[in-house]
Design a protein around this motif. Structure first.
Motif, PDB file in Angstrom:
ATOM      1  N   VAL A 165      -4.424   4.211   6.848  1.00 12.11           N
ATOM      2  CA  VAL A 165      -3.785   2.789   5.417  1.00 12.11           C
ATOM      3  C   VAL A 165      -1.958   3.441   5.505  1.00 12.11           C
ATOM      4  O   VAL A 165      -1.797   2.569   4.982  1.00 12.11           O
ATOM      5  N   VAL A 166      -1.388   4.152   5.957  1.00 10.61           N
ATOM      6  CA  VAL A 166       0.130   4.185   5.775  1.00 10.61           C
ATOM      7  C   VAL A 166       0.487   2.720   7.220  1.00 10.61           C
ATOM      8  O   VAL A 166       0.991   2.116   6.718  1.00 10.61           O
ATOM      9  N   ASP A 167      -0.223   2.757   7.768  1.00  6.65           N
ATOM     10  CA  ASP A 167      -0.130   1.098   9.219  1.00  6.65           C
ATOM     11  C   ASP A 167      -0.222   0.339   8.095  1.00  6.65           C
ATOM     12  O   ASP A 167       0.350  -0.601   8.468  1.00  6.65           O
ATOM     13  N   HIS A 168      -1.574   0.147   7.000  1.00  7.15           N
ATOM     14  CA  HIS A 168      -2.076  -1.130   6.865  1.00  7.15           C
ATOM     15  C   HIS A 168      -0.782  -0.915   5.407  1.00  7.15           C
ATOM     16  O   HIS A 168      -0.720  -1.992   5.364  1.00  7.15           O
ATOM     17  N   LEU A 169      -0.311  -0.371   4.828  1.00  8.04           N
ATOM     18  CA  LEU A 169       0.959  -0.716   3.912  1.00  8.04           C
ATOM     19  C   LEU A 169       1.685  -0.707   4.138  1.00  8.04           C
ATOM     20  O   LEU A 169       2.451  -1.579   3.872  1.00  8.04           O
ATOM     21  N   ARG A 170       2.304  -0.235   5.688  1.00 10.73           N
ATOM     22  CA  ARG A 170       3.448  -1.247   6.084  1.00 10.73           C
ATOM     23  C   ARG A 170       3.624  -2.316   6.573  1.00 10.73           C
ATOM     24  O   ARG A 170       4.359  -3.470   5.895  1.00 10.73           O
ATOM     25  N   GLN A 171       2.279  -2.544   7.398  1.00 12.44           N
ATOM     26  CA  GLN A 171       2.240  -4.227   7.839  1.00 12.44           C
ATOM     27  C   GLN A 171       2.232  -5.274   6.603  1.00 12.44           C
ATOM     28  O   GLN A 171       2.091  -6.349   7.026  1.00 12.44           O
ATOM     29  N   SER A 172       0.916  -4.678   5.927  1.00 14.56           N
ATOM     30  CA  SER A 172      -0.159  -5.903   5.251  1.00 14.56           C
ATOM     31  C   SER A 172       1.048  -5.362   3.673  1.00 14.56           C
ATOM     32  O   SER A 172       0.639  -6.813   2.956  1.00 14.56           O
ATOM     33  N   HIS A 173       1.433  -4.728   3.590  1.00 19.76           N
ATOM     34  CA  HIS A 173       2.640  -5.078   2.193  1.00 19.76           C
ATOM     35  C   HIS A 173       3.592  -4.503   1.643  1.00 19.76           C
ATOM     36  O   HIS A 173       4.463  -4.753   1.065  1.00 19.76           O
ATOM     37  N   GLY A 174       4.362  -3.870   3.539  1.00 21.46           N
ATOM     38  CA  GLY A 174       5.920  -4.501   3.490  1.00 21.46           C
ATOM     39  C   GLY A 174       6.183  -3.138   3.022  1.00 21.46           C
ATOM     40  O   GLY A 174       7.726  -3.068   2.613  1.00 21.46           O
ATOM     41  N   GLU A 175       5.815  -1.976   2.603  1.00 22.90           N
ATOM     42  CA  GLU A 175       5.619  -0.889   2.675  1.00 22.90           C
ATOM     43  C   GLU A 175       7.125  -0.424   3.730  1.00 22.90           C
ATOM     44  O   GLU A 175       6.131  -0.447   5.059  1.00 22.90           O
ATOM     45  N   THR A 176       7.777   0.190   3.104  1.00 28.00           N
ATOM     46  CA  THR A 176       8.791   0.920   4.525  1.00 28.00           C
ATOM     47  C   THR A 176       8.348   2.349   4.685  1.00 28.00           C
ATOM     48  O   THR A 176       9.425   2.574   5.562  1.00 28.00           O
ATOM     49  N   THR A 177       9.209   2.908   2.985  1.00 26.71           N
ATOM     50  CA  THR A 177       8.938   4.607   2.784  1.00 26.71           C
ATOM     51  C   THR A 177       7.678   4.335   1.862  1.00 26.71           C
ATOM     52  O   THR A 177       7.204   3.862   1.048  1.00 26.71           O
ATOM     53  N   ILE A 178       7.282   5.448   2.727  1.00 30.94           N
ATOM     54  CA  ILE A 178       5.951   5.982   2.425  1.00 30.94           C
ATOM     55  C   ILE A 178       6.361   7.892   1.719  1.00 30.94           C
ATOM     56  O   ILE A 178       6.011   8.811   2.410  1.00 30.94           O
ATOM     57  N   ARG A 179       5.969   7.621   0.611  1.00 34.20           N
ATOM     58  CA  ARG A 179       6.559   9.160  -0.222  1.00 34.20           C
ATOM     59  C   ARG A 179       5.109  10.552  -0.359  1.00 34.20           C
ATOM     60  O   ARG A 179       4.200   9.571  -0.309  1.00 34.20           O
ATOM     61  N   PRO A 180       6.022  11.410  -0.370  1.00 33.80           N
ATOM     62  CA  PRO A 180       4.278  12.268  -0.522  1.00 33.80           C
ATOM     63  C   PRO A 180       3.414  12.009  -1.658  1.00 33.80           C
ATOM     64  O   PRO A 180       2.647  12.265  -1.468  1.00 33.80           O
ATOM     65  N   SER A 181       3.536  11.114  -2.756  1.00 34.33           N
ATOM     66  CA  SER A 181       2.982  11.009  -3.939  1.00 34.33           C
ATOM     67  C   SER A 181       2.376  10.304  -3.480  1.00 34.33           C
ATOM     68  O   SER A 181       0.891  10.181  -3.505  1.00 34.33           O
ATOM     69  N   ILE A 182       2.701   8.439  -2.863  1.00 35.88           N
ATOM     70  CA  ILE A 182       1.374   7.530  -1.727  1.00 35.88           C
ATOM     71  C   ILE A 182       0.354   8.579  -0.779  1.00 35.88           C
ATOM     72  O   ILE A 182      -0.574   7.988  -0.927  1.00 35.88           O
ATOM     73  N   ILE A 183       0.881   9.298  -0.273  1.00 33.24           N
ATOM     74  CA  ILE A 183       0.149   9.865   0.285  1.00 33.24           C
ATOM     75  C   ILE A 183      -0.955  10.399  -0.264  1.00 33.24           C
ATOM     76  O   ILE A 183      -2.488  10.571  -0.093  1.00 33.24           O
ATOM     77  N   GLU A 184      -0.471  11.493  -1.452  1.00 32.71           N
ATOM     78  CA  GLU A 184      -1.429  12.601  -2.106  1.00 32.71           C
ATOM     79  C   GLU A 184      -2.126  11.382  -2.874  1.00 32.71           C
ATOM     80  O   GLU A 184      -3.729  11.799  -3.041  1.00 32.71           O
ATOM     81  N   GLN A 185      -1.976   9.702  -3.529  1.00 34.93           N
ATOM     82  CA  GLN A 185      -2.646   9.013  -3.666  1.00 34.93           C
ATOM     83  C   GLN A 185      -4.223   8.376  -2.758  1.00 34.93           C
ATOM     84  O   GLN A 185      -4.986   7.713  -3.622  1.00 34.93           O
TER      85      GLN A 185
END
Length: 61
Positions: free
Chosen positions: A29-49
């Motif tokens: 999911v983290v890889d997908h968020l970076r590649q497809s949605h342009g997320e550069t910073t994945i905060r702990p709150s995102i991991i929890e979500q």
């Protein structure tokens, strides 16, 4: 088997994944968020979500 549907986090996204472990799903999911949605910073709150929106898939017999 754990499953995750990105649309539960990013409305309108049809991408989904599944894996045997929670850690593998989170990694994908983290890889997908970076590649497809342009997320550069994945905060702990995102991991929890991600973990909150993950579900168990039962294997069909």
């Amino acid at each position: 088997m754990k499953t995750f549907h990105c649309g539960s986090l990013v409305p309108g996204c049809d991408w989904h994944t599944r894996a045997d472990s929670e850690a593998e799903v989170v990694s994908r999911v983290v890889d997908h968020l970076r590649q497809s949605h342009g997320e550069t910073t994945i905060r702990p709150s995102i991991i929890e979500q991600i973990k909150e929106r993950m579900s168990d898939e039962q294997n069909a017999a």
